[in-house]
Design an enzyme around this catalytic site. Sequence first.
Site, mmCIF file in Angstrom:
data_model
loop_
_atom_site.group_PDB
_atom_site.id
_atom_site.type_symbol
_atom_site.label_atom_id
_atom_site.label_comp_id
_atom_site.label_asym_id
_atom_site.label_seq_id
_atom_site.Cartn_x
_atom_site.Cartn_y
_atom_site.Cartn_z
ATOM 1 N N ASP A 447 0.386 -1.026 -0.172
ATOM 2 C CA ASP A 447 0.084 -0.090 -0.074
ATOM 3 C C ASP A 447 0.674 1.324 -0.023
ATOM 4 O OD1 ASP A 447 -2.395 1.712 -0.384
ATOM 5 O OD2 ASP A 447 -3.696 0.469 1.846
ATOM 6 N N ASP A 513 -10.376 1.504 -3.405
ATOM 7 C CA ASP A 513 -10.864 1.133 -2.507
ATOM 8 C C ASP A 513 -12.399 1.163 -1.706
ATOM 9 O OD1 ASP A 513 -8.721 0.859 -1.014
ATOM 10 O OD2 ASP A 513 -8.365 2.863 -0.254
#
Length: 714
Positions: A447, A513
């Site tokens: 990430d 997301d």
Amino acid sequence: MIHLRSGGVSLVLAVTDDRLPVVVHWGADLGAVDGATLAELRRACAPQPFGYPVDGAMPVSVLPEASSGWPGVRGVSGHRGGASPSTRFVVTSVAEAPRPAPWSAGVVVDAADDAAGLGLRLEVEQARSGLVRVRAVVTSTGAGTYDLTGVLPALPVPARAAELLDLTGHQLRERSPQRLPFVHGTHERGGARGRPGFDSAFLLCAGEPGFGARSGEVWGVHAAWSGNQRMLAQRTPHGVSLLAAGEALDPGEVRLGPGEAYTSPWAYGTYGVGLDDAAGRVHDWLRARPQHPRTPRPVVVNTWEAVTFDHGTDRLRALADAAAEVGAERYVLDDGWFGARRDDTAGLGDWVVSPEAHPDGLGPLVDHVHALGMDFGLWVEPEMVNLDSDVARAHPEWILTAAGGRPPREGRHQHVLNLADPGAYAHVRDQLDALLDRYPIACLKWDHNREIGEAGLPPSGRGAVRAQTLAVHRLMDELRERHEGLEIETCASGGARVDLEMLQRTDRVWASDSTDAHERVGIQRWTSLLVPPEMIGAHVSAPVAPTSDRALPLDFRCAVALFGHLGIEWDVTAALPQDRDRLAEWVAYYVRRRGLLHSGRVVHADVADPAYTLHGVVAPDGGEALYAWVCTASSESWPPPAQRLPGLDPDRTYRVALDGPITTTEGVAARWGVPVPWIEAGGVELPGRLLGEVGLALPVLFADRAVLLRVSAC
């Protein structure tokens, strides 16, 4: 004259001693044209002298130069102590050379500008799919320091390419398309936040007005760079139109001493008749690479939306049990397993297993997951650091700062760890290496949640993004080299770092997301401009999507996630028994169909009604296809007109029938007594030419519903 030709695309370059290569043609295959004919083509197409800004013709090379009269953005820009702001490169050698697969041919041009004290190596390559790419290596050959401010390779497009398409967006709505006329002037897109960003232009396209998925010539460029990007479209009143792509450099970020060189990122160019054709050249190139994922893409269960920071052993095991029951094949433990990471304010940078969250280490959980027949993955964010961490307290000098050592504003309670510092790099590498040595970890979800923005390299404060980006690439490469078979998924607050250079070292992209299937229809469609479905993470969320609070039917959520690398982002331990059974049906269906889904050509119909989309994949041999007919709003017409099925072989006959777990009545007008005759009959057989030109009547759907069509050659 140099003619690169493959995959239905021709790239013709004219090279003379006194000028860099000029593109005579980039587009449709010209066939086996001899050198004399190409020379005649060059003379026939040469621009007429117009007198301004210089007398005579104005050749515009792949690195446009002001010295040729070009009035737009320069291909190489910089200065040496304020002098030599423009270049006039003279070619010193040209070499054509074959390239290893998946590239078919390449050209290397060396040149020099003795007055500016610069050397240049220009590389042009063409893949077997027809994809082309260009990059430049600029070397300082003069005394003192050359401040390089930009290298921007450009490819020309014809005047008929009068409409632009690029992408914008924000978190939870990545890659939203926008169109505008290609008028005189410069349309520029870029970013200075340390990653391409949610609003990256992604693929900057120019095409014939009204071009769509299946129609109209289209040309597109992409900056293969995981840091600050710059892409632009320029059209001058002098009959020249260019698309350019490269790295956006901060002032002073690249200062070349004698003998030092800068290598630009690759600028990729793709051409096609329709966006599907242009995107297919990228997909074919990616799939032909030796490192492209070959094994069946496992069904993933990711723990984030199920447990967030609650890492109780019993809960994690129960989630693994439930995931295995519905057919999951990979279990990814997300944020919260390390250091003091009980929330998002602490622990980043300490890549050691938390004794509080996991007193016995990760071994018991990993063993439990393996016993259930799943492999194990782990979330990491190696580039970031919380001030509340052991590493930040021990080494504050490893944190990127702003001018004069001033700390930049926090983002998500985070700062950026300076991986260009050898000590910081070794710290992260060694801690990750130790984890990968100790535990059988199949993949890392990598990430990048904080934009770099204002940050400099200590102690000088010089721009940090380029050095940081190269260090990240090197770190990924080193870990993969040390741990054979390790897969990496790229994530950046969702889909803010998706580029072809990152895809050289990753096996999956987290497209967004947003796990709201309604939003994912568009996000996945436009992500597929570059990324094939087997590399697009697409997860089934909870009944009410946590990113939007939108309630969606399970079948719709599954049908959308099916056309990617399928995963589950849902606490299935809390799911109703009938929902778990239905989810298991969908997982089993994905497993049966993923061979087709992850090898076929991605296709989209040009549906006039914005409420509907029709997309699918067609097998490489044309023997089968799978389409999704998807509705996301109330339609303009009721019922919709017949829809053409794209990509089929016109000379073969196919049987079409509904497929998958979806019933024929839930969410369709059939329950109101409005049947579609061929569906009621169980299918229809028609030649591909008729399916592709006339089409089929498809059912009226309620909003946020979908049906699947299986097409098989008879």
